[in-house]
Design a protein around this motif. Structure first.
Motif, PDB file in Angstrom:
ATOM      1  N   PRO B  92      55.964  46.642  44.506  1.00 26.16           N
ATOM      2  CA  PRO B  92      57.008  46.160  45.417  1.00 26.16           C
ATOM      3  C   PRO B  92      57.383  47.174  46.493  1.00 26.16           C
ATOM      4  O   PRO B  92      57.859  46.784  47.556  1.00 26.16           O
ATOM      5  N   TYR B  93      57.148  48.477  46.233  1.00 25.41           N
ATOM      6  CA  TYR B  93      57.520  49.482  47.227  1.00 25.41           C
ATOM      7  C   TYR B  93      56.443  49.649  48.301  1.00 25.41           C
ATOM      8  O   TYR B  93      56.647  50.355  49.286  1.00 25.41           O
ATOM      9  N   ASN B  94      55.294  49.035  48.147  1.00 22.45           N
ATOM     10  CA  ASN B  94      54.243  49.099  49.175  1.00 22.45           C
ATOM     11  C   ASN B  94      53.297  47.916  48.981  1.00 22.45           C
ATOM     12  O   ASN B  94      52.248  48.047  48.355  1.00 22.45           O
ATOM     13  N   PHE B  95      53.696  46.760  49.507  1.00 20.30           N
ATOM     14  CA  PHE B  95      52.901  45.575  49.231  1.00 20.30           C
ATOM     15  C   PHE B  95      51.658  45.509  50.108  1.00 20.30           C
ATOM     16  O   PHE B  95      50.948  44.520  50.091  1.00 20.30           O
ATOM     17  N   ASN B  96      51.386  46.565  50.900  1.00 17.92           N
ATOM     18  CA  ASN B  96      50.128  46.642  51.629  1.00 17.92           C
ATOM     19  C   ASN B  96      49.057  47.389  50.838  1.00 17.92           C
ATOM     20  O   ASN B  96      47.908  47.442  51.255  1.00 17.92           O
ATOM     21  N   LYS B  97      49.451  48.012  49.753  1.00 21.71           N
ATOM     22  CA  LYS B  97      48.547  48.857  48.987  1.00 21.71           C
ATOM     23  C   LYS B  97      48.043  48.064  47.790  1.00 21.71           C
ATOM     24  O   LYS B  97      48.828  47.688  46.930  1.00 21.71           O
ATOM     25  N   PHE B  98      46.738  47.829  47.728  1.00 18.72           N
ATOM     26  CA  PHE B  98      46.141  47.068  46.644  1.00 18.72           C
ATOM     27  C   PHE B  98      45.474  48.020  45.652  1.00 18.72           C
ATOM     28  O   PHE B  98      44.693  48.877  46.038  1.00 18.72           O
ATOM     29  N   TYR B  99      45.787  47.856  44.385  1.00 21.79           N
ATOM     30  CA  TYR B  99      45.179  48.636  43.317  1.00 21.79           C
ATOM     31  C   TYR B  99      44.278  47.698  42.521  1.00 21.79           C
ATOM     32  O   TYR B  99      44.730  46.660  42.035  1.00 21.79           O
ATOM     33  N   PHE B 100      43.001  48.093  42.413  1.00 21.83           N
ATOM     34  CA  PHE B 100      42.018  47.268  41.725  1.00 21.83           C
ATOM     35  C   PHE B 100      41.694  47.831  40.346  1.00 21.83           C
ATOM     36  O   PHE B 100      41.651  49.048  40.156  1.00 21.83           O
ATOM     37  N   GLY B 101      41.431  46.947  39.396  1.00 22.99           N
ATOM     38  CA  GLY B 101      40.861  47.366  38.135  1.00 22.99           C
ATOM     39  C   GLY B 101      39.383  47.637  38.304  1.00 22.99           C
ATOM     40  O   GLY B 101      38.801  47.391  39.369  1.00 22.99           O
ATOM     41  N   SER B 102      38.756  48.129  37.245  1.00 22.68           N
ATOM     42  CA  SER B 102      37.339  48.479  37.309  1.00 22.68           C
ATOM     43  C   SER B 102      36.434  47.305  36.972  1.00 22.68           C
ATOM     44  O   SER B 102      35.214  47.437  37.008  1.00 22.68           O
ATOM     45  N   GLY B 103      37.029  46.161  36.653  1.00 18.65           N
ATOM     46  CA  GLY B 103      36.244  44.950  36.509  1.00 18.65           C
ATOM     47  C   GLY B 103      35.755  44.652  35.111  1.00 18.65           C
ATOM     48  O   GLY B 103      35.650  45.549  34.268  1.00 18.65           O
ATOM     49  N   THR B 104      35.482  43.375  34.851  1.00 14.97           N
ATOM     50  CA  THR B 104      34.814  42.902  33.638  1.00 14.97           C
ATOM     51  C   THR B 104      33.509  42.255  34.064  1.00 14.97           C
ATOM     52  O   THR B 104      33.515  41.315  34.857  1.00 14.97           O
ATOM     53  N   LYS B 105      32.383  42.782  33.549  1.00 19.14           N
ATOM     54  CA  LYS B 105      31.068  42.227  33.875  1.00 19.14           C
ATOM     55  C   LYS B 105      30.738  41.131  32.874  1.00 19.14           C
ATOM     56  O   LYS B 105      30.622  41.391  31.671  1.00 19.14           O
TER      57      LYS B 105
END
Lengths: 115, 110
Positions: B92-105
């Motif tokens: 909520p303090y920076n809704f321009n910043k996206f944090y991604f997980g490392s994924g499920t293959k």
């Protein structure tokens, strides 16, 4: 779905060549991003822009540069390509404001191979 | 920043099976998205789901924001479901910043 376009989709170039990856979006989004990703691996943010004449480096150090002269256009340039630059480059854009959810959309990606 | 963890990292299914993918995040978020990356590398938006439950065909997602996790359900899996599934969040303090997980293959076998 999203209207964000990347060219070229696939490119093989020699070491030392200059290359520009093009990215355009027709959604009027202010925010645009470049991510670098090896196949199936994590996405790494290399550049972003919050609007015209605004560019910032991302979390992953990159030898590339970007420009944002027009809202819809966010090209990425490698002045002297190296084999370590071989990767997929993903361009993205996001809409504005918390009320609209600030959804991020991705282009189809540009696969770069440096030989 | 926010830590985003996805599990399992790899999943092999027989066609027709059901599966649940999980995304845990370390702090409050105001945005959560699920993506499917196809074998050609394109990231397709599946859900925008900061809270609650949504369904789209054989896929559904649930986010419990107070407990900091989201689940993606795939029912009656098909070979075309194969690929990598990512979740991404913004604080909520920076809704321009996206944090991604490392994924499920995910690999769905015929």
């Amino acid at each position: 779905e999203a209207d964000i376009y990347q060219t070229p989709r696939y490119l093989v170039i020699g070491t030392g060549k200059k290359i520009t990856l093009e990215c355009s979006q027709t959604m009027g989004h202010d925010k645009m991003y470049w991510y670098q990703q090896d196949p199936g691996m994590e996405l790494h943010l290399i550049h972003y822009s919050y609007g015209v004449n605004s560019t910032e480096k991302g979390d992953l150090s990159s030898e590339s540069t970007v420009s944002r002269i027009r809202t819809e256009h966010f090209p990425l340039t490698l002045e002297s390509a190296r084999p370590s630059h071989t990767s997929q480059y993903l361009c993205a854009s996001s809409d504005r404001g918390q009320s609209s959810g600030n959804t991020i959309y991705f282009g189809e990606g540009s696969w770069l191979t440096v030989v | 920043g926010i830590q985003v963890e996805q599990s399992p990292p790899d999943l092999i299914l027989q066609e027709g099976a059901n599966s649940t993918l999980r995304c845990n995040f370390s702090d409050s978020v105001n945005n959560l998205q699920w993506f499917h990356q196809n074998p050609w590398g394109q990231l397709i938006n599946l859900f925008y789901i900061p809270s609650g439950t949504k369904q789209n065909g054989r896929l559904s997602a649930t986010t419990v924001a107070t407990e900091r996790y989201s689940l993606l359900y795939i029912s009656s899996s098909q070979t075309t479901d194969s690929g990598v599934y990512f979740c991404a969040v913004t604080p909520p303090y920076n809704f321009n910043k996206f944090y991604f997980g490392s994924g499920t293959k995910l690999n769905v076998k015929p």
